[in-house]
Design a protein around this motif. Structure first.
Motif, PDB file in Angstrom:
ATOM      1  N   PRO A 163       0.650  -1.245   0.167  1.00 14.14           N
ATOM      2  CA  PRO A 163       0.005   0.403  -0.503  1.00 14.14           C
ATOM      3  C   PRO A 163       0.767   1.179   0.175  1.00 14.14           C
ATOM      4  O   PRO A 163       1.994   1.499   0.907  1.00 14.14           O
ATOM      5  N   GLY A 164       0.361   2.439  -0.736  1.00 16.73           N
ATOM      6  CA  GLY A 164       0.909   3.221  -0.998  1.00 16.73           C
ATOM      7  C   GLY A 164       2.671   3.653  -1.964  1.00 16.73           C
ATOM      8  O   GLY A 164       2.924   4.408  -2.075  1.00 16.73           O
ATOM      9  N   GLU A 165       2.927   2.213  -2.257  1.00 18.00           N
ATOM     10  CA  GLU A 165       3.783   2.100  -3.719  1.00 18.00           C
ATOM     11  C   GLU A 165       3.745   1.286  -4.517  1.00 18.00           C
ATOM     12  O   GLU A 165       3.816   1.723  -5.995  1.00 18.00           O
ATOM     13  N   THR A 166       3.296  -0.117  -4.392  1.00 16.96           N
ATOM     14  CA  THR A 166       3.072  -0.742  -5.584  1.00 16.96           C
ATOM     15  C   THR A 166       0.942  -1.080  -5.750  1.00 16.96           C
ATOM     16  O   THR A 166       0.764  -2.340  -6.173  1.00 16.96           O
ATOM     17  N   ASP A 167       0.415  -0.277  -5.064  1.00 15.70           N
ATOM     18  CA  ASP A 167      -0.773  -0.787  -5.241  1.00 15.70           C
ATOM     19  C   ASP A 167      -1.701  -0.852  -6.811  1.00 15.70           C
ATOM     20  O   ASP A 167      -1.632  -0.109  -7.475  1.00 15.70           O
TER      21      ASP A 167
END
Length: 425
Positions: A320-324
């Motif tokens: 979450p917050g990087e590679t959603d």
């Protein structure tokens, strides 16, 4: 209690005493203790130093005596036989013939991989990100002006020849007081950094103390800050802030960079890359653990020039917050966008389905499995990248991780002779 378990407990006890002794000496001689104790500082430093020296001498003498007994009597206190010692020596010989592997990344993913790799080869170099600025590492980085030790500590422990009891001590986090949230291992590295005045030397000496298999190296000795450019044009500064802000504004990461933008790798890291049989990127957080290593000056060029097989292992779950919403191909594209189109030879992707009851906790946090679609496979093939897919999941206490031994076996099998050099058990 079995003989081997009892033997391990005896050895662990003396090793533990010795390491504690070294730590106490380090604290006694370091400026860290000077700052920690404003009053009676001289007495405290002397006490810690003398106690540490005593423990080192005592544990060393006991360990030497055990080995001498083993050679004379064929066993140590009735627990460790000559056969046990021969087995350890033989295993070490086998491991020394394994392929030369350079593993690049950080976070939990890299340390898990290292635990598997050391069962197949002792020729391991871990190049670890030092761009993190959160948690206990961030506090030490800010307070002492040192590089963050957290990921380095985890990789050292992953490659260390220690028992679980020792690891528990070094991973222990203080729960109260001014040290709340700090791990013993982080403080150990901080004290070593104070003693030697060099983070590089501190890491090397700590690795020697813990009998690390291979080498653990920071990606750079520069004090770098990680920054992200989001698709909406916003710039986020600080590794720990990137996923938080990205989650808030729901804008994907376009690219990341470091401040200062020019940083230099260690000479030892470059030499390891040149000599490697296999270079592995990941697993680990894509933008905050893996890619930061590729931003160091000319490190991508050295990787591409190496004759080693180049492998990337994406995470099994999105972050979450990087590679959603990222698939395997999205991970690869991000790697290549920050390096070169010809960087990778292989991708090792998980295709095992994860039990729904285990996924529920992850879904609550916004994480999903990283899938390999048919479109992904075609796209990667067109890029000249070979896809290796297998069931690679290991679920322990509801935490989803790579099956480290299976993954390591696949990686070692990619060495140019095409053979998996398996360790002696």
């Amino acid at each position: 209690m079995s003989r081997k378990i009892k033997s391990k407990m005896i050895i662990t006890g003396w090793i533990l005493l010795g390491v504690i002794g070294i730590f106490l000496v380090t604290l006694g001689l370091s400026g860290f203790m000077y700052n920690a104790f404003a009053s009676n500082k001289t007495n405290v430093k002397i006490i810690f130093t003398l106690l540490g020296v005593f423990l080192i001498i005592f544990s060393a003498r006991r360990a030497i005596k055990l080995i001498i007994n083993a050679m004379k009597n064929g066993k140590i206190n009735g627990d460790i036989s000559k056969e046990d010692l021969n087995e350890m020596i033989y295993k070490e010989k086998v491991l020394s013939k394994g392929p030369k592997i350079v593993a690049i990344g950080g976070g939990t993913g890299l340390s898990i991989l290292l635990r598997g790799l050391k069962e197949y080869t002792s020729n391991i170099t871990a190049i670890v990100t030092v761009a993190d600025d959160g948690g206990g590492s961030g506090v030490l980085r800010e307070d002492l002006g040192m590089l963050p030790p957290g990921d380095i500590r985890n990789c050292i422990l992953a490659l260390a020849n220690t028992e679980p009891e020792m690891e528990k001590v070094l991973q222990y986090r203080f729960k109260e007081g001014s040290l709340k949230g700090q791990s013993f291992g982080n403080l150990f590295l901080a004290a070593m950094n104070e003693i030697y005045g060099s983070f590089e030397v501190a890491v090397r000496e700590t690795s020697n103390i813990l009998a690390v298999t291979g080498k653990v190296l920071p990606m750079t000795l520069e004090d770098v800050k990680l920054c992200a450019v989001l698709e909406n044009g916003e710039i986020v500064e600080g590794e720990s802030n990137i996923p938080i802000r990205n989650n808030e504004c729901k804008s994907k990461i376009k690219r990341i960079y470091t401040e200062p933008q020019i940083s230099y790798p260690l000479v030892e890291a470059i030499e390891s890359i040149k000599d490697a049989d296999i270079i592995v990127l990941g697993p680990g957080s894509l933008y905050t653990s893996v890619i930061p290593n590729l931003l160091v000056n000319n490190i991508v060029g050295h990787i591409c020039d190496s004759k080693a097989v180049k492998v990337y292992v994406p995470n099994v779950m999105t972050q979450p917050g990087e590679t959603d919403g990222y698939t395997v191909a999205n991970h690869v594209e991000a790697i290549l966008d920050h390096s070169r189109p010809d960087l990778l030879d292989y991708i090792i992707a998980n295709i095992e389905e994860i039990p729904e009851e285990v996924l529920e906790k992850y879904k609550e946090d916004g994480a999903r499995p990283v899938i390999l679609t048919n479109e992904d496979e075609k796209k990667l093939k067109d890029m000249g990248i070979t896809v290796i897919k297998d069931n690679l999941i290991d679920v322990k206490k509801d935490y989803i991780r790579h099956d480290t031994l299976k993954l390591s076996s696949i990686i070692v099998g990619l060495s140019k002779d095409g053979k998996t050099k398996k360790a002696y058990y």
